[in-house]
Design an enzyme around this catalytic site. Structure first.
Site, PDB file in Angstrom:
ATOM      1  N   LYS A 277     -24.378  24.387  72.906  1.00  0.00           N
ATOM      2  CA  LYS A 277     -24.429  23.100  72.216  1.00  0.00           C
ATOM      3  C   LYS A 277     -23.158  22.867  71.396  1.00  0.00           C
ATOM      4  O   LYS A 277     -22.636  21.741  71.336  1.00  0.00           O
ATOM      5  CB  LYS A 277     -25.656  23.021  71.301  1.00  0.00           C
TER       6      LYS A 277
ATOM      7  N   LYS B 256     -21.167  18.332  60.731  1.00  0.00           N
ATOM      8  CA  LYS B 256     -21.794  19.653  60.611  1.00  0.00           C
ATOM      9  C   LYS B 256     -21.585  20.474  61.869  1.00  0.00           C
ATOM     10  O   LYS B 256     -21.230  21.663  61.810  1.00  0.00           O
ATOM     11  CB  LYS B 256     -23.284  19.464  60.315  1.00  0.00           C
TER      12      LYS B 256
ATOM     13  N   SER C  60     -29.696  21.595  66.141  1.00  0.00           N
ATOM     14  CA  SER C  60     -28.360  22.138  66.408  1.00  0.00           C
ATOM     15  C   SER C  60     -27.909  22.917  65.179  1.00  0.00           C
ATOM     16  O   SER C  60     -27.622  22.320  64.131  1.00  0.00           O
ATOM     17  CB  SER C  60     -27.368  21.010  66.711  1.00  0.00           C
TER      18      SER C  60
END
Length: 292
Positions: free
Chosen positions: A171, A239, A96
């Site tokens: 995502k 993150k 990701s």
């Protein structure tokens, strides 16, 4: 049987590699921590000594590493994927990362004759173990079709969502929804506990109605038990929410709930809890209510 290289054998990468072995593929694994490679070998995989060794004979390369700089590192350099993979190999990046980084590494890989796909996954550790991940794939449609038989060994819902970078954009949206749901669930459980309700019964009935979700199903019990062993670490969700807020700013849009939850997750990480499962956001909710 397909020759597959899996780079990154962490919480998600190792069970994915194991499922590829179970599906009959020849799997070479590489990881910075050698004990993870040993676990794959015990299940029938091959130990690679470097990224270059892993990808040399691979028809399909899968990377599952933590962040954008990690993807760039395994892609580039003399030992990297682009310099050592054979022309025509499919590179599936299941990490990701930032959509713009996904677009750039895809362009570099395509220029070298590779077939890149950004294919981040959702479903957590259990989804990886069970081989039922949701996979959102960006890249050329023909490359997606070629990779689909391999992806079907690790996922159940596998959708081509657009060109390179589109998988990472979807995502990011997924991580926004999950984070907001985790915080809402944390507040709901705090509310139920404050009134002395039978929380097991409450979550059962809530799960059967409109409030039901996979977040409730997978994270409710962890919150009730105060068991925050990592399935997906808060540091990684932190993150990912940075990707969400940064990309939203670039697009000129606002994501008020996302921005607020990003601050809550960041605060939890700053307190030293980045290694906990993202359901550990419940700890901050408890602390704010004086119920640690």
């Amino acid at each position: 049987m397909t020759n597959i290289a899996v780079i990154g054998l962490g919480i998600m990468g190792l069970p994915m590699a194991r499922n590829l072995v179970k599906a009959g593929h020849a799997v070479a694994g590489y990881n910075r921590s050698p004990e993870r490679i040993e676990q794959l070998v015990a299940d029938g995989g091959r130990a690679a000594t470097s990224v270059a060794d892993a990808v040399a004979d691979a028809d399909v390369i899968i990377t599952m590493v933590p962040d954008s700089p990690d993807v760039a590192a395994v892609a580039g350099g003399e030992d990297g994927i682009i310099a050592n993979a054979k022309v025509g190999a499919i590179w599936v990046d299941a990490s990701s990362i930032r959509p713009d980084v996904a677009q750039q590494v895809a362009a570099d890989a395509r220029a070298a004759g590779l077939r890149p796909l950004d294919a981040p996954v959702s479903g957590g550790e259990q989804g990886a173990v069970d081989g039922v991940l949701s996979i959102m794939v960006g890249g050329e449609a023909s490359d997606f079709e070629a990779a689909l038989p391999v992806l079907e060994a690790v996922g159940r819902t596998i959708v081509h969502v657009g060109p390179s970078g589109a998988g990472q954009t979807v995502k990011a949206a997924n991580q926004l929804i999950v984070a907001v749901n985790i915080q809402a669930l944390a507040e709901a459980i705090l509310f139920l506990e404050a009134y002395g309700v039978d929380t097991d019964a409450a979550l059962t009935v809530l799960g059967g109605g409109l409030a039901g979700s996979k977040v409730l199903d997978q994270k409710g019990r962890k919150m009730l038990d105060r068991d925050f062993a990592p399935g997906f670490r808060l540091a990684l969700h932190d993150k990912d929410l940075g990707i969400v807020t940064g990309a939203a700013r670039e697009a000129g849009i606002v994501v008020p709930l996302g921005a607020h939850v990003a601050q809550l997750v960041g605060s939890t990480v700053a307190k030293g809890d980045g290694g906990l499962d993202h359901s550990g956001l419940f700890k901050l909710t408890l602390a704010a209510a004086g119920r640690e």
